[in-house]
Design a protein around this motif. Structure first.
Motif, mmCIF file in Angstrom:
data_model
loop_
_atom_site.group_PDB
_atom_site.id
_atom_site.type_symbol
_atom_site.label_atom_id
_atom_site.label_comp_id
_atom_site.label_asym_id
_atom_site.label_seq_id
_atom_site.Cartn_x
_atom_site.Cartn_y
_atom_site.Cartn_z
ATOM 1 N N GLN A 1 -19.377 -28.529 9.043
ATOM 2 C CA GLN A 1 -20.597 -28.036 8.386
ATOM 3 C C GLN A 1 -21.672 -27.748 9.411
ATOM 4 N N ILE B 1 -26.056 -27.006 9.088
ATOM 5 C CA ILE B 1 -27.212 -26.959 8.210
ATOM 6 C C ILE B 1 -28.303 -26.147 8.898
ATOM 7 N N SER C 1 -24.406 -22.688 0.509
ATOM 8 C CA SER C 1 -25.211 -23.093 -0.637
ATOM 9 C C SER C 1 -26.556 -23.612 -0.143
ATOM 10 N N ASN D 1 -29.013 -26.799 -0.405
ATOM 11 C CA ASN D 1 -28.971 -28.199 -0.853
ATOM 12 C C ASN D 1 -30.309 -28.625 -1.455
ATOM 13 N N GLU D 2 -30.400 -29.899 -1.817
ATOM 14 C CA GLU D 2 -31.586 -30.432 -2.499
ATOM 15 C C GLU D 2 -32.864 -30.335 -1.649
ATOM 16 N N GLN D 3 -32.715 -30.320 -0.323
ATOM 17 C CA GLN D 3 -33.872 -30.243 0.575
ATOM 18 C C GLN D 3 -34.247 -28.797 0.919
ATOM 19 N N PHE E 1 -26.762 -24.879 3.525
ATOM 20 C CA PHE E 1 -25.636 -25.747 3.833
ATOM 21 C C PHE E 1 -24.391 -24.870 3.965
#
Length: 162
Positions: free
Chosen positions: A36, A38, A96, A98-100, A104
């Motif tokens: 991954q 970020i 995608s 992410n919540e932050q 991602f």
């Protein structure tokens, strides 16, 4: 050196020079690696997010990053000198938010071979992240590629899972 001490596998112990790992005696197994990256784009760029994509004059950012990451994963041995050239059987990149509100990127590489595909997965995720940076830098240079790491590998002598 004790039997539990790790050695660098890309160094010839007789000459102390770099060397490709000899995989000729290894067993062919199915091998999978997931990596991954970020990317933090910041509010200025995220305002351009519509649905699951950012459109720029250069084109759709995430779609382009998926293609670039896939192409890079297939060319890993051309970029990293001691990597074995591999004919990937599958390379899948998913992007995608992410919540932050970070982008991602996950790259999964698969092969049936004598050697693993960790570097291919890491290369795919890295180049996808760099492509997002390149396509969004006209909006802002405050983009941060925050993290690139191996998440999981299966097959071969040992498995790894974060």
């Amino acid at each position: 050196m004790s039997t539990t001490e790790k050695i660098f596998t890309h160094i010839n112990p007789q000459t102390n020079y770099p060397a490709m790992v000899d995989v000729s005696d290894k067993q062919v197994t199915k091998r999978i690696a997931r990596a991954q990256s970020i990317v933090v784009l910041g509010d200025e760029i995220m305002r351009h997010l519509q649905g699951n994509e950012i459109q720029t004059k250069k084109g759709p950012v995430f779609q382009t990053a998926i293609i670039a990451g896939t192409m890079a994963a297939k060319k890993t041995a051309d970029l990293i000198p001691l990597c074995h050239p591999l004919a990937l059987e599958n390379c899948k990149i998913e992007i995608s938010i992410n919540e932050q509100q970070e982008v991602f990127i996950e790259c999964t590489a698969t092969i049936t071979s004598k050697t693993g595909v960790e570097m291919e997965a890491l290369t795919g995720a890295s180049v996808a992240a760099l492509t997002i940076y390149d396509m969004c830098k006209a909006f802002s240079h405050r983009i941060v590629i925050k993290e690139t790491k191996l998440i999981e590998k299966k097959g071969g002598n040992s498995d790894y899972h974060e």
